[in-house]
Write an enzyme that holds these catalytic residues in place. Sequence first.
Site, PDB file in Angstrom:
ATOM      1  N   SER A 183     -33.503 -64.926  -2.170  1.00  0.00           N
ATOM      2  CA  SER A 183     -33.694 -63.530  -1.664  1.00  0.00           C
ATOM      3  C   SER A 183     -34.362 -62.643  -2.570  1.00  0.00           C
ATOM      4  O   SER A 183     -34.377 -63.014  -4.031  1.00  0.00           O
ATOM      5  CB  SER A 183     -32.403 -62.797  -1.238  1.00  0.00           C
ATOM      6  OG  SER A 183     -31.838 -63.924  -0.352  1.00  0.00           O
TER       7      SER A 183
HETATM    8  N1  SAH Z   1     -28.377 -67.529  -1.238  1.00  0.00           N
HETATM    9  C1  SAH Z   1     -29.505 -68.384  -1.401  1.00  0.00           C
HETATM   10  C2  SAH Z   1     -30.819 -68.061  -0.579  1.00  0.00           C
HETATM   11  C3  SAH Z   1     -30.467 -68.750   0.679  1.00  0.00           C
HETATM   12  S1  SAH Z   1     -31.823 -69.187   1.706  1.00  0.00           S
HETATM   13  C4  SAH Z   1     -30.078 -68.095  -3.020  1.00  0.00           C
HETATM   14  O1  SAH Z   1     -29.328 -67.363  -3.630  1.00  0.00           O
HETATM   15  O2  SAH Z   1     -30.918 -68.629  -3.485  1.00  0.00           O
HETATM   16  C5  SAH Z   1     -30.735 -69.610   3.195  1.00  0.00           C
HETATM   17  C6  SAH Z   1     -30.256 -70.817   2.943  1.00  0.00           C
HETATM   18  O3  SAH Z   1     -29.318 -70.839   4.008  1.00  0.00           O
HETATM   19  C7  SAH Z   1     -31.070 -71.991   2.999  1.00  0.00           C
HETATM   20  O4  SAH Z   1     -30.983 -72.827   1.846  1.00  0.00           O
HETATM   21  C8  SAH Z   1     -30.434 -72.784   4.281  1.00  0.00           C
HETATM   22  O5  SAH Z   1     -30.532 -74.025   4.084  1.00  0.00           O
HETATM   23  C9  SAH Z   1     -29.106 -72.371   4.502  1.00  0.00           C
HETATM   24  N2  SAH Z   1     -28.606 -72.415   5.635  1.00  0.00           N
HETATM   25  C10 SAH Z   1     -29.157 -72.084   6.825  1.00  0.00           C
HETATM   26  N3  SAH Z   1     -28.236 -72.356   7.944  1.00  0.00           N
HETATM   27  C11 SAH Z   1     -27.165 -72.846   7.337  1.00  0.00           C
HETATM   28  C12 SAH Z   1     -25.823 -73.179   7.826  1.00  0.00           C
HETATM   29  N4  SAH Z   1     -25.481 -73.208   9.206  1.00  0.00           N
HETATM   30  N5  SAH Z   1     -25.030 -73.416   6.965  1.00  0.00           N
HETATM   31  C13 SAH Z   1     -25.178 -73.513   5.677  1.00  0.00           C
HETATM   32  N6  SAH Z   1     -26.157 -73.272   5.070  1.00  0.00           N
HETATM   33  C14 SAH Z   1     -27.173 -72.804   6.091  1.00  0.00           C
END
Ligand code: SAH
Length: 228
Positions: free
Chosen positions: A68
């Site tokens: 993000s």
């Molecule tokens: N917090 C992260 C950015 C996350 S992007 C950072 O600091 O880099 C969003 C993430 O959520 C992705 O890696 C995606 O695979 C995950 N995601 C999406 N749906 C999800 C679910 N149902 N359970 C767990 N993770 C999930």
Amino acid sequence: MKSDMKRMLADIEMEVAYTRSLIGKSKLDPRVMAAIGKVSREAFVPSDLKPFAYDNGPLPIGNGQTISQPYIVALMTDLLQPEPDHIVLEVGTGSGYQAAVLSQLVKKVFTIERIPALGDAAAVHLRSLGYSNIEYRIGNGYDGWPEHAPYDAIIVTAAASHIPPALMAQLKTGGRLVIPVGLPDMPQELMLLEKDDQGRIYTRNIIGVAFVPLQDEDNASGNNGMSR
Ligand code: SAH
């Protein structure tokens, strides 16, 4: 502190000031800004994107996912009002950057990722960097992580179509949940949910955001999140 980190912190402060009427404050908690200043964002972006690591924008991290924008990481962290004795749940480990920032501010971070390649890599990477108060799990974060509930704070870093009931159930009274909410390809709102001492839920829309979608909302276990 490196000058590119200083520039990133200044960019965050500028965007906070610019959005103060939406977010209700002109400065974030100095402890949150200090935590952001301590975590090398460069360590969490792919090697070909390192020149952009301190730009105030999101970056791809592989598997169609993104790290993000620093302003959003700072804002979401601030909205959680983290305290040193807090136990926090993160849904969407991704690169591990948000977990690393939180780990500076609270006692323990539990983080869940559904894509094994990302979650496993983040776990190995964060351990090698010396972050020792983070626990990892591969699974569907829509169900939360009931074994360690209730949490003082919960952060969801992917956009949900609605607030997952299990996450609401796994929040302590007095706790705070921050989550982007919106349907795919529609505008999303960053929402803050607070649970008061009587368990009543209050929500507030903070600001428009653009997150990758939370997957598998219809493929969850269907429990209330508190079963063991
Ligand atoms: N917090 C992260 C950015 C996350 S992007 C950072 O600091 O880099 C969003 C993430 O959520 C992705 O890696 C995606 O695979 C995950 N995601 C999406 N749906 C999800 C679910 N149902 N359970 C767990 N993770 C999930």
